[in-house]
Motif scaffolding. Structure first.
Motif, PDB file in Angstrom:
ATOM      1  N   ASN A 224       0.816  -1.012  -0.011  1.00 20.81           N
ATOM      2  CA  ASN A 224       0.030   0.090   0.154  1.00 20.81           C
ATOM      3  C   ASN A 224       0.947   1.202  -0.069  1.00 20.81           C
ATOM      4  OD1 ASN A 224      -3.070  -1.034   0.072  1.00 20.81           O
ATOM      5  ND2 ASN A 224      -2.149  -1.871   1.920  1.00 20.81           N
TER       6      ASN A 224
ATOM      7  N   PRO B   7       6.823   5.994   0.794  1.00 21.21           N
ATOM      8  CA  PRO B   7       6.886   5.378   2.144  1.00 21.21           C
ATOM      9  C   PRO B   7       6.536   3.833   1.920  1.00 21.21           C
ATOM     10  CG  PRO B   7       4.820   6.837   1.557  1.00 21.21           C
ATOM     11  CD  PRO B   7       5.585   6.654   0.249  1.00 21.21           C
TER      12      PRO B   7
ATOM     13  N   TYR C  44      -2.826   9.874   1.301  1.00 23.68           N
ATOM     14  CA  TYR C  44      -1.539   9.891   1.996  1.00 23.68           C
ATOM     15  C   TYR C  44      -0.851  11.207   2.118  1.00 23.68           C
ATOM     16  CZ  TYR C  44       2.856   8.762   4.022  1.00 23.68           C
ATOM     17  OH  TYR C  44       3.944   8.812   4.844  1.00 23.68           O
ATOM     18  N   ALA C  45      -0.495  11.785   1.021  1.00 21.81           N
ATOM     19  CA  ALA C  45       0.203  13.059   0.988  1.00 21.81           C
ATOM     20  C   ALA C  45      -0.621  14.135   1.607  1.00 21.81           C
ATOM     21  CB  ALA C  45       0.307  13.449  -0.725  1.00 21.81           C
TER      22      ALA C  45
ATOM     23  N   ALA D 187      -1.957   7.129  -7.833  1.00 20.01           N
ATOM     24  CA  ALA D 187      -2.501   5.802  -7.990  1.00 20.01           C
ATOM     25  C   ALA D 187      -1.712   5.027  -8.820  1.00 20.01           C
ATOM     26  CB  ALA D 187      -3.948   5.872  -8.283  1.00 20.01           C
TER      27      ALA D 187
ATOM     28  N   MET E 214      -6.177  -2.438  -9.977  1.00 20.71           N
ATOM     29  CA  MET E 214      -7.098  -1.491  -9.519  1.00 20.71           C
ATOM     30  C   MET E 214      -7.782  -0.552 -10.617  1.00 20.71           C
ATOM     31  SD  MET E 214      -6.419  -0.824  -5.719  1.00 20.71           S
ATOM     32  CE  MET E 214      -8.091  -0.615  -5.065  1.00 20.71           C
TER      33      MET E 214
HETATM   34  P1  ADP Z   1      -4.806   3.360  -5.123  1.00 23.10           P
HETATM   35  O1  ADP Z   1      -4.856   2.329  -4.258  1.00 23.10           O
HETATM   36  O2  ADP Z   1      -5.573   4.540  -4.871  1.00 23.10           O
HETATM   37  O3  ADP Z   1      -4.907   3.189  -6.741  1.00 23.10           O
HETATM   38  P2  ADP Z   1      -1.882   3.109  -5.149  1.00 23.10           P
HETATM   39  O4  ADP Z   1      -1.609   2.680  -3.505  1.00 23.10           O
HETATM   40  O5  ADP Z   1      -1.884   2.347  -6.101  1.00 23.10           O
HETATM   41  O6  ADP Z   1      -3.330   4.073  -5.070  1.00 23.10           O
HETATM   42  O7  ADP Z   1      -0.878   4.391  -5.318  1.00 23.10           O
HETATM   43  C1  ADP Z   1      -0.180   5.189  -4.550  1.00 23.10           C
HETATM   44  C2  ADP Z   1       0.775   5.921  -4.934  1.00 23.10           C
HETATM   45  O8  ADP Z   1       1.069   7.277  -4.519  1.00 23.10           O
HETATM   46  C3  ADP Z   1       2.145   5.178  -5.154  1.00 23.10           C
HETATM   47  O9  ADP Z   1       2.775   4.741  -6.355  1.00 23.10           O
HETATM   48  C4  ADP Z   1       2.954   5.628  -4.140  1.00 23.10           C
HETATM   49  O10 ADP Z   1       4.251   5.899  -4.697  1.00 23.10           O
HETATM   50  C5  ADP Z   1       2.452   7.561  -4.340  1.00 23.10           C
HETATM   51  N1  ADP Z   1       2.758   8.341  -3.367  1.00 23.10           N
HETATM   52  C6  ADP Z   1       2.462   8.092  -2.043  1.00 23.10           C
HETATM   53  N2  ADP Z   1       3.033   9.106  -1.342  1.00 23.10           N
HETATM   54  C7  ADP Z   1       3.210  10.430  -2.327  1.00 23.10           C
HETATM   55  C8  ADP Z   1       3.338  11.880  -2.121  1.00 23.10           C
HETATM   56  N3  ADP Z   1       3.602  12.316  -0.948  1.00 23.10           N
HETATM   57  N4  ADP Z   1       3.478  12.303  -3.280  1.00 23.10           N
HETATM   58  C9  ADP Z   1       3.313  11.663  -4.572  1.00 23.10           C
HETATM   59  N5  ADP Z   1       2.892  10.283  -4.702  1.00 23.10           N
HETATM   60  C10 ADP Z   1       2.858   9.468  -3.584  1.00 23.10           C
END
Ligand code: ADP
Ligand code: MG
Length: 574
Positions: A91, A153, A225-226, A280, A285
Motif C-alpha cells: 500500500n 513510503p 496519504y500526501a 494511483a 485496480m
Molecule cells: P490506489 O490504491 O488509490 O490506486 P496506489 O496505492 O496504487 O493508490 O498508489 C499510491 C501511489 O502514491 C504510489 O505509487 C506512491 O508511490 C504514491 N505516493 C505516496 N505518497 C506520495 C506523495 N507524498 N506524493 C506523491 N505520490 C505519493
C-alpha cells in the motif's frame, strides 16, 4: 543520574521520534521495551495476534503520515507480523516493525526463537537491520523511521537483541548535556523532504490539459496519504474538470461533488482524452491502463520515478509530492486563460451516471427478509444521519467491501479504510483500533463480511480492554462471497460436501463478542437492525463500548462469483 537500560534507550529514541502509540504483543525479550515505552508516555496496545497488531501499525502509518510502530517477539512473533509489513509495502505506507531477537552471543547456536529475521524481512522492507552494537541502536531506529517516510513510503525492520535490551548504559542525562561524553547519541529526527516536479514538465502538463476535450483527474490513495486535499480541491474547483477517486482516494474531494464521475467509472476511463493521475498505480485496480482510451494522454504524478510508465506509457511524468506538484499546476494554471470546459464529455457520461444511480436507488430500497447487503448499508447510512459523512468506515470482505465502496460516500480524506492494494482480508479489527486511536473524536464503524471478521475477531477483546469504542457490523451471509441456503446446508454437510466457500450462518458473532466483553446484537430484519443501530449509537454516547451487530443477510446461494476488478478481457489458455 541513574543508569538506563537498552530498553529505556529504545523507548527514549521512539519518544524522540514522535511515537505516540505502539501496537504489539510482548514476551521475552521485549517485555521491558513495552514497559519502557509506557514509562515514556507512549501508549502500548497489546494485541492477541501479531498479525492484527501489524495491520494496525500499517493503518496508523497511512492515517498519521508517520511510521506505525509494531513491537513483537523474535521468530514466530516476527513471522506473524510479516503480513502487516507486506501490507504496508503493497500500500506504500510507512511502518517500523521492531522484533526482539536472541542474545547476540548465542547467534547460530539454535537460540530461543532464533530466526533469520533481517533476511526474512528484507524483501518486503526498504531497510532491515540489526544494529551491531548497542550504541548504534538509536541511529538505526532513526534511520528506519526516516527511510520509512521519505520517497515512496514503506515498511522497515529493526532487530532488538535481548542482550542489548537488558544492558545498562550511561545515563541519558549525561548524553543530553554532553553528547561527546558518551558514544550513545540519540539523533534528531530528520525533517521530511519536499520534492517538486521539473518545471518544464509542469508547463507541458498544463498545455496538454488545457488542450484536452475530456480531461479526467484520477485521485488515488497516494493523494490521500500526501494530505494533498486542499491543493487537489482547488484544482478541481478552479478547472471544473471531472474526477474519479480510487476506493481509498475517496474523500480527497467529496464524493458528492458535482464533478465526481464515480458513478460512470468505466465510461469515464474509456472516454477521457487526457488523464491526470494523482497517486494511483496503473495496476489491477486501474485495469493495468487497458480501459484507458487508446489515444488518451497520461500525465502521471507520483513520488516514485520507478512508477512512471508502468503498464501504460506515460506522456508527461511529474515526479514529486502530490500536494506540491498540484500546487505547481495550480500556480501555472492561474496565469493561463482557461478554455470553457467542454460539455461533451459530461454529456457522454450523464446517461451512465443516471442509469447507475437509479439502479442503486432500487437496490437500497429492497425490502426482503433476510436482508440484502444494500439494504443493510442503507439502514446504516440512515441511522448515522448527519454524522454519516464524518464517520470513519472500515470496510472489508468481498461483497461487503465492493458494495460499501459504492453506497458509502466520503466527504473527508482518509476516512475510508479497506482491504487496499493487497486486498488483505483480516485487517478489520487492527485498522479499526488504529483508526479510533488516531481519530478519538470520530465514530469508527467497521462493516465486515463474516469471513473477514473471523480473521481478527479475537481482537474485540483488545479493543474492549483498551477502551476503544467501535461499532462492528458483521455481514453474516454464511460464506465467502456467498453462503449455502439453509435447506441445502444440512443436506450437503451430512455428505461432507459443503462448498469451499461455506461458513456456518448460525454462528453467533454477537455472542462471541459478548464473551469478549463487548455488547452483542443479533438482527435478522431491517427493523431489528435499525433498533440495534440506534441503541448502539445511544450507548456509545454514554460509555466507550465495543459493539458487534451480527447481521444475518441473504446467503446468495448459487450466485456466480463476480469480481469486477479482474475483468481484463484476457483469458489464460490451456
Ligand atoms: P490506489 O490504491 O488509490 O490506486 P496506489 O496505492 O496504487 O493508490 O498508489 C499510491 C501511489 O502514491 C504510489 O505509487 C506512491 O508511490 C504514491 N505516493 C505516496 N505518497 C506520495 C506523495 N507524498 N506524493 C506523491 N505520490 C505519493
Ligand atoms: Mg460472507
Amino acid at each position: 543520574m541513574s543508569p538506563i537500560t537498552g530498553a529505556d534507550l529504545i523507548a527514549t529514541t521512539l519518544k524522540n521520534l514522535g511515537v505516540r502509540v505502539v501496537f504489539g504483543i510482548v514476551g521475552v525479550p521485549i517485555v521491558e521495551v513495552g514497559e519502557a515505552c509506557i514509562a515514556q508516555g507512549i501508549q502500548f496496545v497489546g494485541f492477541r495476534n501479531e498479525q492484527s497488531a501489524s495491520y494496525a501499525a500499517s493503518a496508523w502509518g497511512y492515517l498519521s503520515g508517520q511510521p506505525g510502530v509494531c513491537l513483537v517477539v523474535a521468530g514466530p512473533g516476527v513471522v506473524h507480523a510479516l503480513p502487516g509489513v507486506v501490507n504496508a509495502q503493497e500500500n506504500c505506507w510507512p511502518m517500523v516493525l521492531l522484533g526482539g531477537s536472541c542474545e547476540t552471543y548465542q547467534r547460530g547456536q539454535g537460540a530461543f526463537q532464533e530466526f533469520p529475521q533481517v533476511a526474512a524481512c528484507r524483501p518486503y522492507t526498504k531497510y532491515a537491520f540489526q544494529p551491531p552494537t548497542l550504541d548504534q541502536l538509536p541511529a538505526t531506529l532513526t534511520r528506519a523511521f526516516h527511510t520509512s517516510i521519505v520517497g515512496r513510503p514503506g515498511p522497515c525492520f529493526v532487530e532488538l537483541p535481548g542482550d542489548f535490551i537488558k544492558a545498562s548504559t550511561a545515563s541519558l542525562d549525561s548524553m543530553d548535556h554532553d553528547p561527546s561524553a558518551s558514544a550513545l547519541v540519540i539523533p534528531k529526527p530528520i525533517q521530511p523532504l519536499t520534492t517538486l516536479a521539473d518545471p518544464a514538465w509542469v508547463t507541458q502538463a498544463v498545455d496538454c490539459l488545457l488542450g484536452a476535450k475530456a480531461p479526467l483527474v484520477i485521485i488515488g490513495k497516494g493523494a490521500a496519504y500526501a494530505r494533498a486535499e486542499s491543493a487537489v480541491r482547488a484544482l478541481i474547483q478552479y478547472t471544473s474538470w471531472s474526477f474519479l477517486p480510487t476506493p481509498m482516494g475517496k474523500g480527497v474531494v467529496s464524493d458528492v461533488h458535482p464533478q465526481c464521475v464515480g458513478s460512470a467509472r468505466s465510461e469515464a476511463l474509456k472516454r477521457a482524452d487526457v488523464i491526470l493521475l494523482l497517486g494511483a498505480r496503473v495496476n489491477w485496480m486501474l485495469h493495468f491502463g487497458q480501459q484507458f482510451g487508446f489515444k488518451a494522454k497520461l500525465i502521471q504524478v507520483d513520488i516514485s520515478p520507478e512508477e512512471m510508465g508502468r503498464n501504460r506509457p506515460v506522456d508527461i511524468p511529474l515526479v514529486g509530492d502530490i500536494g506540491e506538484v498540484v500546487t505547481q499546476l495550480n500556480d501555472a494554471l492561474v496565469s493561463r486563460e482557461l478554455p470553457p470546459v467542454s460539455s461533451e464529455f459530461r454529456k457522454l457520461l450523464t446517461p451512465s451516471i443516471h442509469r447507475n444511480q437509479e439502479k442503486l436507488r432500487d437496490l437500497l430500497a429492497e425490502d426482503t427478509v433476510p436482508m440484502t447487503y444494500h439494504r443493510v448499508y442503507n439502514e446504516v447510512k440512515q441511522a448515522l444521519g448527519a454524522d454519516y459523512h464524518r464517520t470513519v468506515i472500515v470496510n472489508e470482505g468481498a461483497n461487503s467491501m465492493d458494495i460499501g465502496r459504492v453506497v458509502f460516500h466520503c466527504e473527508l480524506p482518509r476516512h475510508r479504510l479497506d482491504a487496499g492494494t493487497f486486498s488483505t482480508m483480516g485487517v478489520g479489527l487492527g485498522y479499526s483500533i488504529a483508526a479510533k486511536l488516531y481519530y478519538p473524536d470520530q465514530l469508527v464503524v467497521a462493516v465486515m463480511g463474516d469471513s473477514a471478521f473471523g480473521f481478527s475477531a479475537m481482537e474485540v477483546e483488545t479493543a474492549v480492554r483498551a477502551r476503544i469504542p467501535l461499532i462492528i457490523i458483521v455481514m453474516n451471509n454464511g460464506g465467502i462471497y456467498h453462503g449455502v441456503s439453509p435447506e441445502g446446508y444440512d443436506r450437503l454437510a451430512n455428505r461432507h460436501q459443503l462448498p469451499p466457500t461455506a461458513l456456518s450462518q448460525d454462528t453467533r458473532y454477537d455472542l462471541v463478542a459478548q464473551g469478549l466483553g463487548a455488547k452483542g446484537y443479533h438482527v435478522c430484519t431491517p427493523e431489528e437492525l435499525r433498533q440495534a443501530l440506534l441503541d448502539s449509537l445511544k450507548l456509545l454516547g454514554e460509555s466507550p463500548q465495543v459493539q458487534v451487530i451480527n447481521c444475518v443477510i441473504q446467503p446468495g446461494a448459487d450466485q456466480k462469483i463476480n469480481f469486477a476488478w479482474s475483468n481484463t478481457g484476457k483469458q489464460a489458455r490451456l
